[in-house]
Design an enzyme around this catalytic site. Structure first.
Site, PDB file in Angstrom:
ATOM      1  N   CYS A 142       1.040  -1.495  -0.052  1.00 36.95           N
ATOM      2  CA  CYS A 142       0.208  -0.033  -0.598  1.00 36.95           C
ATOM      3  C   CYS A 142       1.007   1.287   0.237  1.00 36.95           C
ATOM      4  CB  CYS A 142      -0.941   0.112   1.548  1.00 36.95           C
ATOM      5  SG  CYS A 142      -1.800   1.127   1.579  1.00 36.95           S
ATOM      6  N   ARG A 425      20.225 -14.142   5.582  1.00 39.85           N
ATOM      7  CA  ARG A 425      19.610 -13.967   4.584  1.00 39.85           C
ATOM      8  C   ARG A 425      19.980 -12.478   4.933  1.00 39.85           C
ATOM      9  NH1 ARG A 425      14.439 -12.606   2.281  1.00 39.85           N
ATOM     10  NH2 ARG A 425      14.780 -13.782   0.801  1.00 39.85           N
ATOM     11  N   ALA A 798      -1.450   9.362  -6.192  1.00 37.98           N
ATOM     12  CA  ALA A 798      -0.641   9.818  -7.228  1.00 37.98           C
ATOM     13  C   ALA A 798       0.863  10.485  -6.709  1.00 37.98           C
ATOM     14  CB  ALA A 798      -1.486  11.552  -7.600  1.00 37.98           C
ATOM     15  N   GLU A1239       1.675  17.043   2.593  1.00 35.28           N
ATOM     16  CA  GLU A1239       3.233  16.736   2.313  1.00 35.28           C
ATOM     17  C   GLU A1239       4.037  16.213   3.146  1.00 35.28           C
ATOM     18  OE1 GLU A1239       3.248  19.890  -1.195  1.00 35.28           O
ATOM     19  OE2 GLU A1239       3.469  17.939  -1.979  1.00 35.28           O
TER      20      GLU A1239
HETATM   21  C1  LIG Z   1       6.435 -11.628  -5.853  1.00 40.69           C
HETATM   22  C2  LIG Z   1       7.556 -13.447  -6.053  1.00 40.69           C
HETATM   23  C3  LIG Z   1       8.599 -13.125  -4.991  1.00 40.69           C
HETATM   24  C4  LIG Z   1       9.718 -13.497  -4.089  1.00 40.69           C
HETATM   25  N1  LIG Z   1      10.495 -14.212  -3.195  1.00 40.69           N
HETATM   26  C5  LIG Z   1      11.233 -14.819  -3.051  1.00 40.69           C
HETATM   27  C6  LIG Z   1      11.960 -15.228  -2.086  1.00 40.69           C
HETATM   28  O1  LIG Z   1      11.983 -13.405  -1.354  1.00 40.69           O
HETATM   29  N2  LIG Z   1      12.693 -15.377  -1.668  1.00 40.69           N
HETATM   30  C7  LIG Z   1      13.321 -16.823  -3.074  1.00 40.69           C
HETATM   31  O2  LIG Z   1      13.767 -17.537  -3.077  1.00 40.69           O
HETATM   32  N3  LIG Z   1      11.863 -17.232  -4.186  1.00 40.69           N
HETATM   33  C8  LIG Z   1      11.162 -15.742  -4.085  1.00 40.69           C
HETATM   34  N4  LIG Z   1      10.495 -16.101  -5.283  1.00 40.69           N
HETATM   35  C9  LIG Z   1      10.931 -16.963  -6.203  1.00 40.69           C
HETATM   36  C10 LIG Z   1       9.894 -18.348  -5.580  1.00 40.69           C
HETATM   37  O3  LIG Z   1       9.684 -18.364  -4.714  1.00 40.69           O
HETATM   38  C11 LIG Z   1      10.458 -19.187  -7.235  1.00 40.69           C
HETATM   39  O4  LIG Z   1      10.025 -18.685  -8.048  1.00 40.69           O
HETATM   40  C12 LIG Z   1      10.103 -20.724  -6.105  1.00 40.69           C
HETATM   41  O5  LIG Z   1      10.498 -21.960  -5.118  1.00 40.69           O
HETATM   42  C13 LIG Z   1       9.294 -21.476  -7.883  1.00 40.69           C
HETATM   43  O6  LIG Z   1       8.264 -22.748  -7.218  1.00 40.69           O
HETATM   44  P1  LIG Z   1       7.103 -22.725  -7.942  1.00 40.69           P
HETATM   45  O7  LIG Z   1       6.246 -23.416  -8.200  1.00 40.69           O
HETATM   46  O8  LIG Z   1       6.116 -21.226  -8.277  1.00 40.69           O
HETATM   47  O9  LIG Z   1       7.275 -22.938  -9.460  1.00 40.69           O
HETATM   48  P2  LIG Z   1       7.382 -22.898 -10.714  1.00 40.69           P
HETATM   49  O10 LIG Z   1       6.831 -21.885 -11.730  1.00 40.69           O
HETATM   50  O11 LIG Z   1       5.941 -23.884 -11.020  1.00 40.69           O
HETATM   51  O12 LIG Z   1       7.769 -23.658 -11.476  1.00 40.69           O
HETATM   52  C14 LIG Z   1       9.537 -23.425 -11.751  1.00 40.69           C
HETATM   53  C15 LIG Z   1      10.292 -24.642 -12.285  1.00 40.69           C
HETATM   54  O13 LIG Z   1      10.493 -25.858 -11.393  1.00 40.69           O
HETATM   55  C16 LIG Z   1      10.003 -27.006 -12.608  1.00 40.69           C
HETATM   56  N5  LIG Z   1       9.451 -27.782 -11.232  1.00 40.69           N
HETATM   57  C17 LIG Z   1       8.574 -28.042 -10.278  1.00 40.69           C
HETATM   58  N6  LIG Z   1       8.537 -29.119  -9.605  1.00 40.69           N
HETATM   59  C18 LIG Z   1       8.586 -30.094  -9.948  1.00 40.69           C
HETATM   60  C19 LIG Z   1       9.180 -31.296  -9.971  1.00 40.69           C
HETATM   61  N7  LIG Z   1       8.399 -31.905  -8.609  1.00 40.69           N
HETATM   62  N8  LIG Z   1      10.394 -31.723 -10.281  1.00 40.69           N
HETATM   63  C20 LIG Z   1      11.305 -31.401 -11.625  1.00 40.69           C
HETATM   64  N9  LIG Z   1      10.812 -30.383 -11.898  1.00 40.69           N
HETATM   65  C21 LIG Z   1      10.280 -29.047 -11.614  1.00 40.69           C
HETATM   66  C22 LIG Z   1       9.966 -27.093 -13.377  1.00 40.69           C
HETATM   67  O14 LIG Z   1       9.464 -27.453 -14.316  1.00 40.69           O
HETATM   68  C23 LIG Z   1       9.941 -25.382 -13.706  1.00 40.69           C
HETATM   69  O15 LIG Z   1      10.836 -25.627 -14.566  1.00 40.69           O
HETATM   70  C24 LIG Z   1       9.857 -14.976  -5.285  1.00 40.69           C
HETATM   71  C25 LIG Z   1       8.524 -15.446  -6.304  1.00 40.69           C
HETATM   72  C26 LIG Z   1       7.683 -14.283  -6.514  1.00 40.69           C
HETATM   73  C27 LIG Z   1       6.887 -14.145  -7.623  1.00 40.69           C
HETATM   74  S1  FES Z   2      -4.761   2.771  -0.223  1.00 35.62           S
HETATM   75 FE1  FES Z   2      -3.467   1.619  -0.395  1.00 35.62          FE
HETATM   76  S2  FES Z   2      -2.303   2.058  -2.079  1.00 35.62           S
HETATM   77 FE2  FES Z   2      -4.208   3.796  -1.509  1.00 35.62          FE
END
Ligand SMILES: Cc1cc2nc3c(=O)[nH]c(=O)nc-3n(C[C@H](O)[C@H](O)[C@H](O)COP(=O)(O)OP(=O)(O)OC[C@H]3O[C@@H](n4cnc5c(N)ncnc54)[C@H](O)[C@@H]3O)c2cc1C
Ligand code: FES
Ligand code: FES
Length: 1318
Positions: A142, A425, A798, A1239
């Site tokens: 937010c 970390r 904004a 502000e």
């Molecule tokens: C907003 C955001 C914030 C994030 N913050 C962090 C963070 O703070 N720290 C961090 O470490 N990560 C972070 N991530 C990354 C996220 O945690 C990893 O992308 C996550 O571990 C991937 O898991 P998934 O299930 O979404 O993978 P998917 O996108 O579904 O798959 C990823 C890959 O894994 C393979 N795979 C999945 N399961 C199997 C299986 N059983 N066997 C073989 N291959 C497999 C798939 O083939 C694919 O290539 C963030 C991601 C986002 C979008």
């Molecule tokens: S009220 Fe949360 S982004 Fe504006």
């Protein structure tokens, strides 16, 4: 989504992008779910997914970010959006009602996401703990409220006492004895809402899970499910065997689980996969098996499920076996937000694969050292164990997962008695941010000794994959765990882990320092552990190191908000002075508030995608649009040639012509039937450039080239040069203050609809300035302004970013609408918005200060240079304000300030909350601190000595009375327990002015329609205007409606900025209401006991006009820049804040423990709105001064283009204790003696910066470093760590000579853009 056919990719209504996001489907009927970043990083699109588990027979509810949910993955799931929770048409849910009534919404763009996060939590935990509330909101950004009221609304559901627990006493501040916190005569109130008004929460009343989905889940004859699209096929296997077969047939097809890794790659990195395999929900992948030695976790478990499973294991197993699980749990708490943790799988191996392919950022990878093995399966080779060791992590081919293999489970060994494990970390932000460096470390000792038997150290984010310090570990086997071992280990590991100078992410020196700082933390932790096991044999660590073991806890914020009570004699109907809820708050929380993108599709409408310059300064040789035009759905490509009018209006270029002057400048736009088509085509436009010299990126380069946007602005008093001759000491210094991104949650959005007749154009958009928009569109189209109708209902935030930029983008879209003859919908994606619209001006400040040994400052010579970017925009005005406010709260008899905006080849910076003040004043506070250090005084003493004390004249010769400033300062010192803490400061914040108009209609039923020239941006302007009209007409607020701001009802409106919206529009509304009231007076006199409706009816019969305009010509100000003097401001706002922080000197992280703000509000028309503005501005300021960091390349390319790379504060960054007091004063010039407060709070965020400065200074003193140092802004973890010089930073620089990276990898401030070498 209960039927597979509904969202079949064969469906013609699908856009190419839709296959990979639920969001495009939602606006078809439901517009509540908002789209802000598209990358899972902001939580605006949060919805609840519910699935039935046939094994446990339970329904699992979890939050997800809709923008990353593949639509096909929802087969068999129920999706609840904010509309399903409650609405104004049906029934309001308590979550929605309380968020609104607790003032947890301002612009309302984040509100549906907030509602969904709290709602989902309540579905699983009807009586959550405060910690669960904070945890649930960690993935929701937010930008307006500062989170405190949002958390507070959530806390109303908690079973345990929600009293404020002031001072840890367990008592509420409202308890009798605590009331002494403020003087009774002041009649202060602390209740911003009334809990008694809340409807009770009954968890049994929630909608029933669709029974057909239970039947589907339990169907014994389930079959493989296939969705076939034109380009891609989605396959959901029916069982494990089916999954393995699919993986054999399509070895390259990704297995989609959470899609949090694959989704962003497809969206932002153009990755393409013809086949996807989705085993989500496959029973064989969801299990936990516990044995005596360890635990096996199914590969389908999400990180959130892993978290729950580990908590259970920890509660079951003896402590010594659970060290690994504790380490994992600690890591899991801060990794991403709740939504991502519920989506992403824990198999981790999946993530590792992605890492090996591309990403250097590994938040979780290093923790794999604690996992022993993954079990994988392929039909060809059968089952095998893959040890998750160094070879695996370093991508050794035989140790890695093969493409045809599927991970089934992960096995984690229990820890043992003489075994220690740790996960460490550090990230830019405590929660929901990728790690800057992280580490997983494990050591096993020979039983009963401190002799190392096995040692493992893995580091993430120091190379393209997780890096194992295996050689170091090998060399330390057999060594004792003592200081000598640590010293050798640091040396060895620095030698072994090489981060090249051009490493992605930069920060090389910092990351190397972290490598050994984290090792030191592990060393201490293990020593403490050994001591606990045998205190006689193993001595404990010295007391001074104990704090290094502690992580900053994530606490639930709390605090008190105090404001003047309404006079008991005020009529009960009069809402002025009451904390009235935002006029649209309920609509915000139900998702019924309509933003521009929520408007239904218009017949024939086209979507616009931009093609922007990739060069900072170049000649355009060729624009080849043929490939783009050939793509399906593309209607036209619009360039500078198509602008019928002025393409360069007031120095702002709409479409680049002949040359480009910054990366991100709009060269052309593509209009197509869908956004996906437009975007696809935009990628095909080929532009040939020829680089031009000079390319000016930084302020220093601009100074070298004498490149400025306007003439110098100067104010001066006394004789500065002469005064320098008679002072005891002179100091000189330089301060860099970096820029800031607005990061409003709703990106720039415009709807331009050409009309059939008379060249008319109707534009709906989000802006602060309707007239500017009209002016630019008229100039671009070369038509009179009376043909252009501009409408704005609300903006999703904004903060200054929607003053001039919408006008430019409006001209761009109007030209497209004119050329194609069709309506244009132009919505900037987050990345484009950040790139094109720029933000706050970075500043280079230079000072020369002459002072006496007692701390009295006699002379100051200040120079300001801001990076204005490539066009004028508001830079000159920003510089004027910066110079005018340069004194801050201090009287310096001989004072000179000069400033100039630099012209560079960066996107043009623009207005931003505070208009230069937040940057400029850092310079002042920096020299105050430097003087204090030279005089052996505290900064607060120097402030006190030099502060304005009586009615005086500013350096630009405007008279003012600083009495409210003194009061804020005094109260801050007295009531914030300052003596026990560290820092306070004062600030006079002057305001801008302009004229305003209003139009008020009274209808025959007595209802009133108010229109005025201000725009509602979330700041509660319309709410205040209703309060004003209600008081003036003496009718209840419910009679008054305020619909939108537009140029057809109120013309030539000045923009809503400078905190003056309520001031000037309030006067205009008051004026209109008073005119009407005067007209009604004779009617009222005739029938004094009549009703409002009767008077209106009578007035109508008597032919009295019931409509009128109101006008306020603005406050009279005059500033003569030739003389450098004048009354530049109508009045001043004062405030003081005090913040207490804790800094981790080993990592550079900091924790904000407490903030007290005392703000001079004069008389607050609406304390809830005003406190909301102060808190929101404070948190935005705190982000600006600490974690928000824009990253540019030396070529002027912006790297930080989304929430992944640019971190604004989340709920975990705000002060644990957050107290705000509105201080009463007089301001007769303004309506109801109020003050504009939008502000001023921004700068008070700098108390955090100065508290950090203080803490760092203390750390340096401990190390014998007493010399003054400059801590520029923002004080990022990197800057803090590298300023806390110690043996580890020394070690990194001593070792630097051996490897040639130091020179180039050093953090560089080139101009005011801190740039990494990439
Ligand atoms: C907003 C955001 C914030 C994030 N913050 C962090 C963070 O703070 N720290 C961090 O470490 N990560 C972070 N991530 C990354 C996220 O945690 C990893 O992308 C996550 O571990 C991937 O898991 P998934 O299930 O979404 O993978 P998917 O996108 O579904 O798959 C990823 C890959 O894994 C393979 N795979 C999945 N399961 C199997 C299986 N059983 N066997 C073989 N291959 C497999 C798939 O083939 C694919 O290539 C963030 C991601 C986002 C979008
Ligand atoms: S009220 Fe949360 S982004 Fe504006
Ligand atoms: S829009 Fe989905 S998380 Fe930001």
């Amino acid at each position: 989504v209960s039927h597979s056919g509904i969202f079949s990719p064969e469906n013609d209504s699908l856009q190419p992008g839709s296959f990979f996001s639920l969001t495009p489907f939602l606006p078809v009927h439901l517009t509540g779910t908002k789209y802000s970043c598209g990358s899972g990083g902001c939580g605006a699109c949060t919805v609840m997914v519910s699935r039935y588990d046939p094994k446990t027979k339970k329904i699992h509810h979890y939050p997800v970010t809709a923008c990353l949910v593949p639509i096909c993955s929802l087969h068999g799931a129920a999706v609840t959006t904010v509309e399903g929770v409650g609405s104004m048409k049906t029934r309001l849910h308590p979550v929605q009602e309380r968020l609104a009534k607790c003032h947890g919404t301002q612009c309302g763009f984040c509100s549906p996401g907030m509602v969904m996060s709290i709602y989902t939590l309540l579905r699983n935990h009807p009586e959550p703990t405060p910690e669960q509330i904070t945890e649930a909101l960690g993935g929701n950004l937010c930008r307006c409220t500062g989170y405190r009221p949002i958390v507070e609304s959530g806390k109303t559901f908690c079973a345990e006492s929600t009293v404020c627990q002031m001072k840890g006493s367990g008592k509420c501040c409202m308890d009798q004895e605590e009331k002494s916190f403020t003087s009774r005569q002041e009649k202060m109130c602390t209740k911003l809402y009334n809990e008694d008004e809340f409807q009770p929460f009954d968890p049994t009343q929630e909608p029933v899970f669709p029974p057909e989905l239970i039947r589907m889940a339990e169907d014994p004859n389930k079959r493989r499910l296939t969705f076939r699209g034109k380009r891609t096929t989605w396959i959901t296997p029916v069982n494990l065997n089916d999954l393995l077969e699919l993986k054999t047939s399509f070895p390259e097809a990704p297995i989609i689980m959470g899609n949090t890794a694959v989704g962003p790659s497809i969206k932002f990195r153009d990755e393409f996969h013809p086949v996807f395999i989705s085993p989500l929900g496959l029973q064989e992948l969801y299990f936990v098996d516990s044995t005596d030695d360890g635990v096996t976790i199914g590969a389908g478990y999400s990180l959130a499920q892993l978290n729950d499973a580990l908590h259970f294991i920890v509660s079951e197993q003896p402590k010594e076996k659970t060290k690994t699980y504790h380490a994992l749990l600690k890591h899991l708490r801060t990794l991403a937000g709740a939504q991502i943790r519920n989506m992403a799988v824990c198999s981790l191996v999946s993530y590792k694969i992605r890492l090996c392919q591309s990403s250097f950022r590994d938040g979780f990878g290093t923790m794999r050292i604690v996992l022993t093995a993954a079990q994988s399966f392929s039909l060809i080779e059968g089952k095998r164990q893959i040890p998750l060791d160094g070879r695996f992590l370093e991508k050794s081919p035989e140790a890695n997962l093969k493409s045809e293999e599927t991970v089934l489970s992960v096995y984690i060994l229990h820890s043992t008695q003489w075994h220690f494990v740790s996960g460490l970390r550090i990230a830019q932000r405590q929660e929901n941010a990728f790690a800057i460096v992280n580490a997983g470390m494990s050591v096993k000792f020979e039983d009963g000794t401190d002799t190392i038997k096995e040692l493992q150290m893995f580091y993430g984010s120091v190379g393209p994959t997780v890096v194992s310090a295996s050689k170091t570990c090998q060399q330390l086997i057999g060594r004792k765990w003592n200081d000598q071992m640590l010293s050798d280990a640091c040396r060895l590991v620095l030698d072994e882990i090489y981060i090249p100078p051009d490493a992605e992410g930069g920060m090389v020196e910092y990351r190397r320092t972290l490598i050994i700082s984290l090792l030191f933390k592990f060393y201490l932790k293990v020593r403490r552990g050994l001591n606990k096991m045998d205190p006689h044999k193993f001595p404990d660590i010295p007391e001074k190191f104990v704090s290094a073991l502690e992580d900053f806890p994530i606490e639930t914020p709390q605090g008190i908000q105090m404001f003047q009570c309404v006079d008991p004699h005020q009529p009960p109907q009069d809402p002025v002075g009451h904390p009235v809820m935002h006029q649209s708050a309920i609509k915000h929380t139900t998702g019924e508030a309509v933003f521009v993108d929520d408007m239904p599709p218009i017949s024939q409408e086209l979507f616009l995608a931009v093609v922007t310059s990739t060069r900072a300064h170049a000649k355009i040789i060729l624009i080849d649009t043929s490939a783009a035009l050939a793509l399906p759905g593309v209607v036209d490509v619009i360039t500078a040639e198509d602008v019928p009018g002025d393409n360069s209006y007031q120095g702002e270029i709409f479409y680049a012509q002949n040359e480009v002057i910054c990366v991100g400048q709009i060269v052309c736009t593509v209009a197509a039937d869908t956004y996906a088509h437009a975007k696809e085509a935009a990628k095909k436009v080929r532009i040939v450039y020829e680089d031009l010299e000079p390319r000016i990126i930084t302020i220093e380069q601009a100074l070298e080239h004498n490149s400025f946007l306007s003439a110098e602005k100067k104010i001066e008093q006394g004789d500065v040069e002469q005064a320098f001759k008679y002072v005891d000491q002179i100091i000189e210094g330089k301060v860099h203050v970096e820029g800031q991104e607005h990061f409003y949650m709703e990106t720039q959005t415009i709807l331009a609809i050409p009309q059939e007749e008379d060249k008319e154009m109707v534009c709906t958009y989000v802006t602060l300035g309707t007239y500017l928009f009209q002016e630019y569109v008229a100039a671009a189209l070369n038509i009179p302004r009376n043909r252009i109708a501009c409408h704005t209902k609300r903006a999703g935030g904004a903060f200054g970013g929607k003053v001039s930029k919408p006008a430019l983008l409006g001209a761009v879209s109007a030209v497209a609408a004119k050329k194609t003859g069709r309506p244009i919908r132009f919505i900037l994606e987050r990345g484009d918005d950040m790139l094109i619209t720029a933000g706050r001006h970075p500043l280079l400040g230079k000072y020369k200060i002459g002072f006496m040994n007692n701390g009295v400052i006699k002379a100051a010579d200040i120079e300001y240079y801001i990076n204005g970017g490539c066009s004028p925009d508001e830079s000159e005005l920003v510089m004027e304000f910066m110079v005018l406010r340069s004194e801050n709260a201090y009287y310096i008899p001989n004072f000179r300030c000069r400033g100039r905006p630099c012209k560079t080849n960066l996107p043009s910076n623009t207005a931003f909350r505070g208009f230069g003040f937040p940057q400029g004043i850092v310079v002042g506070e920096a020299y105050i601190t430097a003087v204090a250090s030279q005089c052996d005084l505290t900064p607060e003493q120097v402030k006190e000595i030099n502060m304005y004390k009586r009615t005086s004249r500013t350096a630009h010769k405007q008279t003012f009375n600083p009495e409210p400033l003194r009061r804020c300062w005094k109260e801050c010192l007295e009531k914030s327990s300052f003596s026990a803490r560290k820092l306070a400061l004062g600030c006079p914040q002057p305001l801008q002015s302009g004229e305003a108009a209003a139009l008020v209609h009274i209808y025959l039923d007595g209802s009133v329609l108010v229109s005025h020239s201000g725009c509602e941006l979330g700041q509660g302007l319309h709410t205040k205007m209703i309060q004003v009209a209600s008081r003036e007409l003496n009718i209840p607020e419910s009679y008054i409606h305020l619909s939108e701001t537009n140029t057809t009802t109120v013309s030539n409106a000045t923009f809503t900025a400078g905190s003056m919206g309520a001031d000037i529009n309030g006067k205009a509304v008051q004026n209109a209401c008073q005119i009407l009231k005067a007209r009604l007076e004779p009617v009222i006199r005739k029938n004094p006991r009549g009703t409002w409706e009767a008077w209106i009816s009578e007035a109508y019969k008597e032919s009295i006009s019931l409509s009128t305009t109101g006008y306020f010509k603005g406050y009279q100000t005059n500033m003569d820049w030739k003389k450098g003097e004048g009354n530049a401001f109508p009045y001043f706002v004062y405030g003081a804040s005090c913040s207490e922080v804790e800094v981790d000197c080993l990592t550079g992280a900091h924790k904000l423990l407490r903030t007290d703000i005392f703000m001079d509000a004069a008389f607050s028309i609406n304390p809830a709105v005003d406190i909301g503005q102060i808190e929101g501005a404070f948190v935005q300021g705190m982000g600006f001064y600490t974690i928000e960091e824009l990253k540019y390349s030396p070529e002027g390319v912006l790297y930080s283009r989304g929430p992944d790379d640019y971190k604004i504060p989340t709920v975990t960054e705000i002060p644990e204790e957050f107290n705000v007091t509105l201080v009463r004063s007089q301001n007769p010039i303004a309506i109801y003696s109020s003050k504009g407060l939008g502000e001023a709070g921004m700068f008070l965020g700098s108390s955090v910066l100065f508290a950090i400065y203080d803490a760092v200074a203390a750390a340096r003193r401990e190390r014998g470093l007493t010399k003054t140092f400059t801590l520029s802004s923002p004080a990022t973890p990197e800057l803090i760590r590298m300023t806390c010089v110690d043996q580890f930073t020394d070690m990194v620089s001593i070792l630097a000579w051996r490897i040639p990276w130091t020179e180039t990898s050093k953090l560089q401030s080139i101009g005011s853009q801190r740039v990494r070498h990439d």
